[in-house]
Motif scaffolding. Sequence first.
Motif, PDB file in Angstrom:
ATOM      1  N   GLN A  52       0.993  -1.197   0.028  1.00 43.30           N
ATOM      2  CA  GLN A  52      -0.020  -0.141  -0.018  1.00 43.30           C
ATOM      3  C   GLN A  52       0.996   1.115   0.075  1.00 43.30           C
ATOM      4  O   GLN A  52       0.455   2.398  -0.554  1.00 43.30           O
ATOM      5  CB  GLN A  52      -0.811   0.147   1.194  1.00 43.30           C
ATOM      6  CG  GLN A  52      -2.003  -1.199   1.253  1.00 43.30           C
ATOM      7  CD  GLN A  52      -3.394  -0.659   0.637  1.00 43.30           C
ATOM      8  OE1 GLN A  52      -3.512   0.616   0.764  1.00 43.30           O
ATOM      9  NE2 GLN A  52      -4.108  -1.391   0.271  1.00 43.30           N
ATOM     10  N   GLU A  54       0.486   5.686  -8.480  1.00 40.72           N
ATOM     11  CA  GLU A  54      -0.430   6.652  -9.358  1.00 40.72           C
ATOM     12  C   GLU A  54       0.342   7.669  -9.922  1.00 40.72           C
ATOM     13  O   GLU A  54      -0.319   8.010 -11.163  1.00 40.72           O
ATOM     14  CB  GLU A  54      -1.349   7.192  -8.255  1.00 40.72           C
ATOM     15  CG  GLU A  54      -2.524   6.367  -7.541  1.00 40.72           C
ATOM     16  CD  GLU A  54      -3.264   7.055  -6.535  1.00 40.72           C
ATOM     17  OE1 GLU A  54      -2.402   7.829  -5.948  1.00 40.72           O
ATOM     18  OE2 GLU A  54      -4.125   6.328  -6.217  1.00 40.72           O
ATOM     19  N   ALA A  65      -4.224  -1.974  -4.357  1.00 39.63           N
ATOM     20  CA  ALA A  65      -5.157  -0.986  -3.959  1.00 39.63           C
ATOM     21  C   ALA A  65      -6.392  -1.683  -3.258  1.00 39.63           C
ATOM     22  O   ALA A  65      -6.903  -2.617  -3.604  1.00 39.63           O
ATOM     23  CB  ALA A  65      -5.607   0.279  -4.789  1.00 39.63           C
ATOM     24  N   ASP A  66      -7.138  -0.983  -2.317  1.00 38.61           N
ATOM     25  CA  ASP A  66      -8.261  -1.480  -1.926  1.00 38.61           C
ATOM     26  C   ASP A  66      -9.458  -1.400  -3.040  1.00 38.61           C
ATOM     27  O   ASP A  66      -9.655  -0.445  -3.554  1.00 38.61           O
ATOM     28  CB  ASP A  66      -8.824  -0.516  -0.652  1.00 38.61           C
ATOM     29  CG  ASP A  66     -10.121  -0.860   0.019  1.00 38.61           C
ATOM     30  OD1 ASP A  66     -10.751  -1.674  -0.768  1.00 38.61           O
ATOM     31  OD2 ASP A  66     -10.508  -0.390   1.122  1.00 38.61           O
ATOM     32  N   ASP A 105     -12.478  -1.178  -2.987  1.00 35.62           N
ATOM     33  CA  ASP A 105     -13.532  -0.263  -2.857  1.00 35.62           C
ATOM     34  C   ASP A 105     -13.324   1.077  -2.786  1.00 35.62           C
ATOM     35  O   ASP A 105     -14.029   2.140  -3.067  1.00 35.62           O
ATOM     36  CB  ASP A 105     -14.055  -0.437  -1.198  1.00 35.62           C
ATOM     37  CG  ASP A 105     -14.813  -1.793  -1.051  1.00 35.62           C
ATOM     38  OD1 ASP A 105     -15.124  -2.552  -1.851  1.00 35.62           O
ATOM     39  OD2 ASP A 105     -14.592  -2.290   0.175  1.00 35.62           O
ATOM     40  N   THR A 106     -11.936   1.483  -3.055  1.00 29.35           N
ATOM     41  CA  THR A 106     -11.649   2.685  -3.304  1.00 29.35           C
ATOM     42  C   THR A 106     -10.791   2.971  -4.314  1.00 29.35           C
ATOM     43  O   THR A 106     -10.661   4.216  -4.963  1.00 29.35           O
ATOM     44  CB  THR A 106     -10.713   3.193  -2.033  1.00 29.35           C
ATOM     45  OG1 THR A 106      -9.482   2.373  -2.051  1.00 29.35           O
ATOM     46  CG2 THR A 106     -11.244   3.218  -0.812  1.00 29.35           C
ATOM     47  N   VAL A 107     -10.330   2.226  -5.014  1.00 25.27           N
ATOM     48  CA  VAL A 107      -9.428   2.288  -6.471  1.00 25.27           C
ATOM     49  C   VAL A 107     -10.572   2.852  -7.601  1.00 25.27           C
ATOM     50  O   VAL A 107     -11.416   2.340  -7.767  1.00 25.27           O
ATOM     51  CB  VAL A 107      -8.702   1.070  -6.697  1.00 25.27           C
ATOM     52  CG1 VAL A 107      -9.639  -0.127  -7.302  1.00 25.27           C
ATOM     53  CG2 VAL A 107      -7.698   1.532  -8.075  1.00 25.27           C
ATOM     54  N   ASP A 108      -9.933   3.743  -8.105  1.00 26.02           N
ATOM     55  CA  ASP A 108     -10.639   4.324  -9.515  1.00 26.02           C
ATOM     56  C   ASP A 108     -10.353   3.471 -10.932  1.00 26.02           C
ATOM     57  O   ASP A 108      -9.459   3.346 -11.486  1.00 26.02           O
ATOM     58  CB  ASP A 108     -10.249   5.941  -9.623  1.00 26.02           C
ATOM     59  CG  ASP A 108     -11.013   6.553 -10.947  1.00 26.02           C
ATOM     60  OD1 ASP A 108     -11.876   5.629 -11.577  1.00 26.02           O
ATOM     61  OD2 ASP A 108     -10.874   7.616 -10.834  1.00 26.02           O
TER      62      ASP A 108
END
Length: 693
Positions: free
Chosen positions: A585, A592, A612-613, A615-618
Amino acid sequence: MDLTTALTGLDDHPWVTVSHAYGSAEDLPDLLRALAEGDEEAAGEALSELYGSILHQGTVYSAGVDAVPYLARIAAAGRRTADVLCLLGGLAESEDEWQVPEGAVRTAVAAQLPLLLPLLGDPDATVRLAAAWAVGHTRDGAAAPGALRERRAAEEDPDVAAELLVALGRVDPGTAAEEARTLLGEETPVPLRLAAVLVCLRTEERWEPVHHAAVLGLLPARELTVDRYSIHHEELLHTAVDTLLERDTEADREVALDLLEAALRDPRPEVRAEALWAADHACQVSRCAPARLIPSVAPLAAQDTAASLLAKLGPLAAEAAPVLLDLAGRPDDTAADQALAALVRIDPRQAAPLLARALERRPRARDAAGDSRALAFPFDRELLAAVRARLAVDGLGTDETADLVHLLRRWGPRAVAGLPELCAVLPRFPYAASAVAAVVAGGPPEVRRRAAEALRAAAGPLQVARAHHDVTGEPDLLLAATTERLADPRERAEAARAAADLGPAAAGLLPALLAAVSVDPKATAPQLDADIATARAVWQIDGDAEEAVRILASVLDRTAGSRQWCHWPVTAALRAAASLGGAGQDLIPRLEALLGDPGNAAGAARALLDIADPDTVDLGRLARAALHAVETGADVTGGCEALHALGAAARDTDLARYVGDLVERDGRIVTSGLAYEIIREDERLRALLAELR
């Protein structure tokens, strides 16, 4: 103009403020003076050094801008005029500019047209020809067109007239195209007709039967030259086909392939030879070309160029298999070997029996079958027997041994009967160790014991120790070999990879591994490679993510300013980062940042997907970065594989159209790489992207 005037201000010029391929341009005054005033030998050497410094392999630099006025005056003074004009034309032609404003060097040459244009009327035809070429490359639309038209009307030498027409096509395309249309007939001298065809191509004239006939009428054209000084000079047929395909319209593709088909079926061998080279290029850039051209190429398979093209097409050339089978079964000769080598890549199951019966006499086919980068060659018992017999021959060459060993390794346990022969060559060829491990994988204990004994007897090379560990799970040989090589900087990367294979059994090596990690801000690629391998080893040995992250972060930081030169180390670091999963992490900010770098965006996207998580990664951002890597050509394979891994995100409505275009378009997305892999890789990636639709 006399030479004294030509060199006015030479020594007072601030050359130290500009640079060329080798650094400061302080050496240019001496070179320019030698060119202007030296004897023939000194002037020739100076000209060669000027090419190497201000037009290095086609690249221009800031020093070129400053050198151009002196070069133009030297040419106008009559000193090696044609040679200097060629250098000026090359400087104007180049679009490969290094640390110089776009077009600045070309603009500098155009500024010298008052000196260059009079040379279009020089008594020496060689000078007139070079002047036309140089003037055309200035792309000047003001003074140049009139001067070129005037000289064109008076010129009697057909070679110079042709160069004048091509030059006019660069500065006044409309006028040049009008004249070119009138010069396509057989009554026009050959050089001028060739120039007319090139002008029609470059000005995007609609391709008509008259153009088709003109090209075919000029063939064979290998000895014909117009635009002869260009670093991009190509043969006529290749240029015509490439230009038409680049227009990327259905109509232009049709006429390009019609032209090729006609040339491939021409009764003259020289024409067919040129057509095969052009057909090879067409298949490398156009997805629709193979299906159209194979029926015309297959009958020529006895020629090396044709057999090579069919081999590059692989399974796409299945239609040619019967012709290749017939050729491959003929008496021993080069054509039979070429044909069998192509058949190996097109239809290996049909090739295997033929290869088994003539393994010793078919080196090209054997090399194709043993190519470690190619698709796996199907197992064949008769061929296995032939491979074993060849490996038993005393004094077998290194290349042949490597091919045969690779073949056995790729067959794995099905080739276990070849274990005695592999063990016999092992002392002389340590790379056979991986094949030994492959053929006994999952085998009975007695077979594995024999393999282990042979590997232990050949102990020393690292690959032998790794194979022994794979076969037995015993760490002693690999630990000893790894420890020894950690002390050698040249072998540190391989040693670290071996330590990673050992896992926790290599815990005692951790201090040595970490002590060897580079801290040099200008570390070389091998040093960076070793550091990345160490990060992987640390993670595999004791799960120390903090130390692995620290090392990988250092690699990414040290390559930040030179990523175009460090693509492979960065790619390796990104793969290593991905292997950490959620434990990586802390690398996310660096990853990025790489999404904006097309050459590394795909690798960064894959790493972020793993780290990355969810639920949060774009995911949309990752998909767009991967697509950009493909569209720019910076990392086509990585970008396509990243899009496939992203799955649903790549099907986003904003991206689906672009992905669909990559699948449907005629132009290949893979345009470089090893000769026998380009088309196969393009087809693989196309299929991968098609799964997203």
